[in-house]
Design an enzyme around this catalytic site. Sequence first.
Site: not given
Length: 301
Positions: A72, A75
């Site tokens: 991600c 993230c």
Amino acid sequence: MSGAVDLSALKERADAQRTQVRQQTTPSAHSPDGSPPAGPSVIDVTDATFETEVLARSTRQLVLVDLWAEWCGPCKQLSPVLEKLANASGGSWVLAKIDVDANPQIAQAFGVQSIPTVVALAAGQPVAAFNGARPEAEIADWIDQILAQVGGALSGAPSADTEQEAADDPRMIAAEDKMNAGDFDGALADYRAILEAEPDNVEAASLVRNLDFMLRAQAHDPAIVENAAPTDVDAQLAAADVLLLGQDPEAAFARIIDVVKATSGDDRTRARTRLLELFELFDPAEPFVVSARRKLAAALF
């Protein structure tokens, strides 16, 4: 004394919880951006440690759950910001990092649709959340607002000395001796007295929940499962207790969810509160608990 929470295993569970409570907060072993361990205000959480490190801890400190994954991109932008803020928080809150790929049941329990997702928990309940990467100042303001609302209700993280004293507390030992001797009413009274004096005693709280449920459930007539009138809330809650004691949590939870659907006001609140109490008897990642939480949310909204 067989049932939803096996008393023969209660001591083992208490011992395991005591060990977990003694453990110090450990640094994050890894971060999405590959940075070094973040520090004692950042912890890695798994399915196995979720109850102790997140739910139980949230009775003492605000816990921010960072749901992330290695693949991600956002993230990798958000996690370092959260870790920086956690390390600068002075212990007022802790960051719990959960890899959703390694721990999918937790992500399912939160109903995560996208990552990164950050969920704030206090007193065992989600109180706020956001998705996606955000600026540091915006996140800091968001956290400050939550702390202003719930901070006074939290006791703060216990020190290592406090945890060791709790583990060796002669009151806990005496209560455990009563439980092992079969004096469950006496043990429950002792654990309640300890919890009243020390509201942040995680072990005592867990034992009170388990013993209170089992003694209450065993006091019901098993025939209540068949005889309870659909509109009798007390009878339906009693029937749910009996079903749970008989190792059928799905049926027990469904019985209370039906009450939530059919009631309003105080009756609905009472049914919802009882269901949340029963959830606490199990690992929150159990599939039947996750499923029931979703059905409860659908019934309420």
